[in-house]
Design an enzyme around this catalytic site. Sequence first.
Site, short mmCIF file in Angstrom:
data_model
loop_
_atom_site.label_atom_id
_atom_site.label_comp_id
_atom_site.label_asym_id
_atom_site.label_seq_id
_atom_site.Cartn_x
_atom_site.Cartn_y
_atom_site.Cartn_z
N ASP A 56 22.54 -20.14 24.31
CA ASP A 56 23.64 -19.16 24.32
C ASP A 56 23.01 -17.81 24.02
O ASP A 56 22.47 -17.60 22.92
CB ASP A 56 24.66 -19.55 23.24
CG ASP A 56 25.86 -18.62 23.22
OD1 ASP A 56 25.73 -17.46 23.69
OD2 ASP A 56 26.92 -19.03 22.73
N VAL A 57 23.07 -16.89 24.98
CA VAL A 57 22.33 -15.63 24.82
C VAL A 57 22.92 -14.73 23.72
O VAL A 57 22.30 -13.73 23.36
CB VAL A 57 22.25 -14.83 26.15
CG1 VAL A 57 21.49 -15.59 27.21
CG2 VAL A 57 23.63 -14.40 26.64
N TYR A 147 34.55 -5.19 29.73
CA TYR A 147 33.53 -5.52 30.73
C TYR A 147 32.79 -4.26 31.20
O TYR A 147 31.55 -4.20 31.20
CB TYR A 147 34.20 -6.23 31.91
CG TYR A 147 33.25 -6.77 32.94
CD1 TYR A 147 32.62 -8.00 32.76
CD2 TYR A 147 32.97 -6.05 34.11
CE1 TYR A 147 31.74 -8.50 33.71
CE2 TYR A 147 32.09 -6.55 35.06
CZ TYR A 147 31.48 -7.77 34.86
OH TYR A 147 30.61 -8.27 35.80
N LYS A 151 28.87 -3.17 30.66
CA LYS A 151 27.99 -2.98 31.82
C LYS A 151 27.47 -1.54 31.87
O LYS A 151 26.32 -1.31 32.25
CB LYS A 151 28.72 -3.33 33.13
CG LYS A 151 29.08 -4.81 33.27
CD LYS A 151 27.85 -5.72 33.28
CE LYS A 151 28.21 -7.16 33.57
NZ LYS A 151 27.04 -8.06 33.50
N VAL A 180 31.43 -10.63 44.18
CA VAL A 180 30.64 -11.72 44.74
C VAL A 180 31.44 -13.02 44.54
O VAL A 180 32.07 -13.18 43.49
CB VAL A 180 29.29 -11.84 43.99
CG1 VAL A 180 28.39 -12.87 44.66
CG2 VAL A 180 28.59 -10.49 43.88
#
Length: 242
Positions: A56-57, A147, A151, A180
């Site tokens: 888990d980063v 988000y 980013k 995507v």
Amino acid sequence: MLSGKTAIVTGGSAGIGKAIAAEFIDQGASVVIASRTKETGKKTANELGCSFVQCDVSSYEAVESLVEQTVDEHGGLDILVNNAGIGITGTVESTTLEDWHKLMEINLNGVVYGTRVAMPHLLESSGDVLNVASVFGLVGGPQAAAYATAKGAVVNFTRTTAVDYAEEGVRVNSICPGFVTTEMTKSGLEDESFYEFVLNQTPINRIAKPEEIAEPAAFLVSEKASYITGVNLPIDGGWTTH
Ligand code: NAP
């Protein structure tokens, strides 16, 4: 080509990370994919012919262990792709503080942890960091308060880290995809009005396939991009041109 290189791809069990791992393997790299869910990670690793480490980063210790295991098994590290991420929609008011912190821990701190832990090894190999940011790191968007903030931070983290390590031979770049087709965007794109909004923002007028993100990613970490650092490359069908 990436022959002889060892790469870690976080979030490599699915979506964009899986496509990047597959492309790197095609180009001759040894790849370690890392994600939280053991079953999916192992399944993808078997399918692609690479290793999987559960990680888990958002846990610094877990990231340390991921890098340590990779270096022990492969004798070094050449490429780190900080791709793992989650999507949480909402405005600054509707996003709960719990969700805000969760997203920052994964999408921002995860990138910082990976880069920090991998850097001594990348300095040894004159390696590369590739962060997966987003068009929402370059421009704002609806219902993307947490988000887009994370980013945007990844985009400037990329630039400033590139400056710090350029002379020592480590390049740091990011890619900034538009929409995507992956699990992350599936439910959002099923909403007809949101799908229309996305197409209207995208001059190429379609959603990207993960492979269309993976090839430019491989280019940026290859020798062919040896004079490119600190770049945040939009791969967005033209989203950020207007
Ligand atoms: P996805 O299909 O949902 O895959 C996400 C991957 O990240 C999975 O392997 C997931 O596995 C892993 N992951 C999530 N949280 C993690 C954590 N805390 N630690 C380790 N691994 C974790 O997502 P995607 O669309 O491919 O997105 C990949 C990256 O591209 C993200 O950073 C995303 O923000 C960015 N991006 C996506 C789009 C898009 O349109 N899809 C556009 C721009 C940017 P587990 O859940 O098992 O951990």
